[in-house]
Write a protein that holds these residues in place. Structure first.
Motif, PDB file in Angstrom:
ATOM      1  N   VAL A  75       8.769  14.410  -0.412  1.00  0.00           N
ATOM      2  CA  VAL A  75       9.351  15.085  -1.569  1.00  0.00           C
ATOM      3  C   VAL A  75       8.512  16.326  -1.885  1.00  0.00           C
ATOM      4  CG1 VAL A  75       8.066  13.740  -3.286  1.00  0.00           C
ATOM      5  CG2 VAL A  75      10.264  14.728  -3.894  1.00  0.00           C
ATOM      6  N   TRP A  76       9.170  17.362  -2.393  1.00  0.00           N
ATOM      7  CA  TRP A  76       8.492  18.551  -2.894  1.00  0.00           C
ATOM      8  C   TRP A  76       8.299  18.358  -4.390  1.00  0.00           C
ATOM      9  CZ3 TRP A  76       5.664  22.677  -2.122  1.00  0.00           C
ATOM     10  CH2 TRP A  76       5.670  23.729  -3.033  1.00  0.00           C
ATOM     11  N   ILE A  77       7.085  18.509  -4.878  1.00  0.00           N
ATOM     12  CA  ILE A  77       6.802  18.390  -6.312  1.00  0.00           C
ATOM     13  C   ILE A  77       6.671  19.810  -6.855  1.00  0.00           C
ATOM     14  CG2 ILE A  77       5.273  17.434  -8.067  1.00  0.00           C
ATOM     15  CD1 ILE A  77       4.370  15.388  -5.941  1.00  0.00           C
ATOM     16  N   ASP A  78       7.751  20.297  -7.441  1.00  0.00           N
ATOM     17  CA  ASP A  78       7.812  21.687  -7.881  1.00  0.00           C
ATOM     18  C   ASP A  78       6.744  22.010  -8.925  1.00  0.00           C
ATOM     19  OD1 ASP A  78       9.116  24.243  -7.606  1.00  0.00           O
ATOM     20  OD2 ASP A  78       9.916  23.917  -9.637  1.00  0.00           O
ATOM     21  N   SER A  79       6.505  21.099  -9.862  1.00  0.00           N
ATOM     22  CA  SER A  79       5.538  21.367 -10.930  1.00  0.00           C
ATOM     23  C   SER A  79       4.115  21.514 -10.391  1.00  0.00           C
ATOM     24  CB  SER A  79       5.584  20.259 -11.985  1.00  0.00           C
ATOM     25  OG  SER A  79       5.219  19.020 -11.407  1.00  0.00           O
ATOM     26  N   GLU A  80       3.816  20.879  -9.258  1.00  0.00           N
ATOM     27  CA  GLU A  80       2.478  20.959  -8.657  1.00  0.00           C
ATOM     28  C   GLU A  80       2.426  21.922  -7.478  1.00  0.00           C
ATOM     29  OE1 GLU A  80      -0.159  19.327  -9.893  1.00  0.00           O
ATOM     30  OE2 GLU A  80       1.081  18.402 -11.440  1.00  0.00           O
ATOM     31  N   LYS A  81       3.620  22.342  -7.011  1.00  0.00           N
ATOM     32  CA  LYS A  81       3.729  23.192  -5.819  1.00  0.00           C
ATOM     33  C   LYS A  81       3.060  22.528  -4.612  1.00  0.00           C
ATOM     34  CE  LYS A  81       5.748  26.488  -8.117  1.00  0.00           C
ATOM     35  NZ  LYS A  81       7.076  26.088  -8.536  1.00  0.00           N
ATOM     36  N   LEU A  82       3.359  21.227  -4.465  1.00  0.00           N
ATOM     37  CA  LEU A  82       2.802  20.433  -3.375  1.00  0.00           C
ATOM     38  C   LEU A  82       3.891  19.582  -2.730  1.00  0.00           C
ATOM     39  CD1 LEU A  82      -0.469  19.026  -5.006  1.00  0.00           C
ATOM     40  CD2 LEU A  82      -0.330  20.793  -3.244  1.00  0.00           C
ATOM     41  N   TYR A  83       3.740  19.361  -1.435  1.00  0.00           N
ATOM     42  CA  TYR A  83       4.536  18.356  -0.749  1.00  0.00           C
ATOM     43  C   TYR A  83       3.800  17.026  -0.855  1.00  0.00           C
ATOM     44  CZ  TYR A  83       7.524  21.798   1.523  1.00  0.00           C
ATOM     45  OH  TYR A  83       8.435  22.794   1.769  1.00  0.00           O
ATOM     46  N   GLU A  84       4.566  15.962  -1.060  1.00  0.00           N
ATOM     47  CA  GLU A  84       4.006  14.612  -1.014  1.00  0.00           C
ATOM     48  C   GLU A  84       4.718  13.862   0.098  1.00  0.00           C
ATOM     49  OE1 GLU A  84       3.522  11.419  -4.374  1.00  0.00           O
ATOM     50  OE2 GLU A  84       5.396  11.087  -3.290  1.00  0.00           O
ATOM     51  N   VAL A  85       3.957  13.419   1.081  1.00  0.00           N
ATOM     52  CA  VAL A  85       4.487  12.548   2.118  1.00  0.00           C
ATOM     53  C   VAL A  85       3.943  11.159   1.810  1.00  0.00           C
ATOM     54  CG1 VAL A  85       4.656  12.079   4.586  1.00  0.00           C
ATOM     55  CG2 VAL A  85       4.536  14.447   3.779  1.00  0.00           C
TER      56      VAL A  85
ATOM     57  N   VAL B   2       0.851  -1.191   0.000  1.00  0.00           N
ATOM     58  CA  VAL B   2       0.000   0.000   0.000  1.00  0.00           C
ATOM     59  C   VAL B   2       0.888   1.243   0.000  1.00  0.00           C
ATOM     60  CG1 VAL B   2      -1.757   1.308   1.264  1.00  0.00           C
ATOM     61  CG2 VAL B   2      -1.813  -1.185   1.296  1.00  0.00           C
ATOM     62  N   HIS B   3       0.524   2.209  -0.817  1.00  0.00           N
ATOM     63  CA  HIS B   3       1.140   3.536  -0.792  1.00  0.00           C
ATOM     64  C   HIS B   3       0.041   4.542  -0.505  1.00  0.00           C
ATOM     65  CE1 HIS B   3       4.776   2.490  -3.581  1.00  0.00           C
ATOM     66  NE2 HIS B   3       4.778   1.804  -2.452  1.00  0.00           N
ATOM     67  N   ILE B   4       0.216   5.302   0.555  1.00  0.00           N
ATOM     68  CA  ILE B   4      -0.666   6.424   0.856  1.00  0.00           C
ATOM     69  C   ILE B   4       0.139   7.684   0.600  1.00  0.00           C
ATOM     70  CG2 ILE B   4      -1.930   7.681   2.640  1.00  0.00           C
ATOM     71  CD1 ILE B   4      -2.577   5.019   3.949  1.00  0.00           C
ATOM     72  N   GLU B   5      -0.313   8.477  -0.345  1.00  0.00           N
ATOM     73  CA  GLU B   5       0.361   9.719  -0.708  1.00  0.00           C
ATOM     74  C   GLU B   5      -0.441  10.881  -0.140  1.00  0.00           C
ATOM     75  OE1 GLU B   5       0.201   9.409  -4.944  1.00  0.00           O
ATOM     76  OE2 GLU B   5       1.821   7.937  -5.023  1.00  0.00           O
ATOM     77  N   LEU B   6       0.121  11.554   0.850  1.00  0.00           N
ATOM     78  CA  LEU B   6      -0.519  12.709   1.475  1.00  0.00           C
ATOM     79  C   LEU B   6       0.019  13.974   0.815  1.00  0.00           C
ATOM     80  CD1 LEU B   6      -2.190  14.136   3.695  1.00  0.00           C
ATOM     81  CD2 LEU B   6      -0.171  13.901   5.180  1.00  0.00           C
ATOM     82  N   TYR B   7      -0.866  14.772   0.240  1.00  0.00           N
ATOM     83  CA  TYR B   7      -0.473  16.000  -0.450  1.00  0.00           C
ATOM     84  C   TYR B   7      -0.905  17.221   0.349  1.00  0.00           C
ATOM     85  CZ  TYR B   7       0.458  13.051  -4.467  1.00  0.00           C
ATOM     86  OH  TYR B   7       0.972  12.083  -5.298  1.00  0.00           O
ATOM     87  N   THR B   8       0.038  18.154   0.541  1.00  0.00           N
ATOM     88  CA  THR B   8      -0.238  19.415   1.215  1.00  0.00           C
ATOM     89  C   THR B   8       0.452  20.539   0.448  1.00  0.00           C
ATOM     90  OG1 THR B   8       1.674  19.166   2.686  1.00  0.00           O
ATOM     91  CG2 THR B   8      -0.441  18.347   3.505  1.00  0.00           C
ATOM     92  N   ASP B   9      -0.081  21.749   0.558  1.00  0.00           N
ATOM     93  CA  ASP B   9       0.558  22.861  -0.144  1.00  0.00           C
ATOM     94  C   ASP B   9       1.630  23.548   0.699  1.00  0.00           C
ATOM     95  OD1 ASP B   9      -1.253  24.022   1.556  1.00  0.00           O
ATOM     96  OD2 ASP B   9      -2.391  25.024  -0.014  1.00  0.00           O
ATOM     97  N   SER B  10       1.717  23.189   1.974  1.00  0.00           N
ATOM     98  CA  SER B  10       2.805  23.628   2.845  1.00  0.00           C
ATOM     99  C   SER B  10       3.066  22.504   3.838  1.00  0.00           C
ATOM    100  CB  SER B  10       2.442  24.930   3.572  1.00  0.00           C
ATOM    101  OG  SER B  10       1.335  24.714   4.417  1.00  0.00           O
ATOM    102  N   LYS B  11       4.240  22.518   4.435  1.00  0.00           N
ATOM    103  CA  LYS B  11       4.577  21.479   5.412  1.00  0.00           C
ATOM    104  C   LYS B  11       3.565  21.551   6.546  1.00  0.00           C
ATOM    105  CE  LYS B  11       7.174  18.326   7.292  1.00  0.00           C
ATOM    106  NZ  LYS B  11       6.999  16.974   6.839  1.00  0.00           N
ATOM    107  N   ASP B  12       2.876  20.430   6.809  1.00  0.00           N
ATOM    108  CA  ASP B  12       1.786  20.417   7.779  1.00  0.00           C
ATOM    109  C   ASP B  12       1.958  19.239   8.732  1.00  0.00           C
ATOM    110  OD1 ASP B  12      -0.641  20.379   9.174  1.00  0.00           O
ATOM    111  OD2 ASP B  12      -1.794  21.004   7.413  1.00  0.00           O
TER     112      ASP B  12
END
Length: 105
Positions: free
Chosen positions: A87-97, A54-64
């Motif tokens: 990782v920071w996804i520059d093209s989406e301007k989102l953090y992915e945990v 299982v991969h759970i990808e949590l996306y936030t627009d700032s470190k939360d």
């Protein structure tokens, strides 16, 4: 799969499998989850115990940290041992945990 959906529901964060439909993505934070593989236990040419990766990808627009702790508390409550990366996804301007673990199928 029911257990995984229960866990995601308890986290209280919008989620979808793989991605949200175009135009339906909620504002961050949100989760995309994937089942990219298996690690079944087998013997005598058959599967005895089914295990899904299982991969759970949590996306936030700032470190939360608060939302990360919220999700981790639910995983901990269910006794799930997970690995975590970020990782920071520059093209989406989102953090992915990314939380990776295995769960009984």
């Amino acid at each position: 799969m029911d257990k995984l959906l229960q866990i995601l529901g308890e986290a209280g964060i919008p989620f979808a499998y793989d991605h949200f439909a175009e135009g339906e993505s909620p504002d961050p934070p949100f989760i995309c989850y994937l089942l990219p593989g298996t690690n079944h236990f087998g013997a005598d040419g058959r599967v005895y115990y089914k295990i899904n990766e299982v991969h759970i990808e949590l996306y936030t627009d700032s470190k939360d940290l608060e939302i990360e702790h919220q999700l981790e508390a639910v995983l901990d409550k269910h006794g799930i041992f997970y690995d975590r990366s970020e990782v920071w996804i520059d093209s989406e301007k989102l953090y992915e945990v990314l939380y990776s673990f295995e769960i009984e199928a």
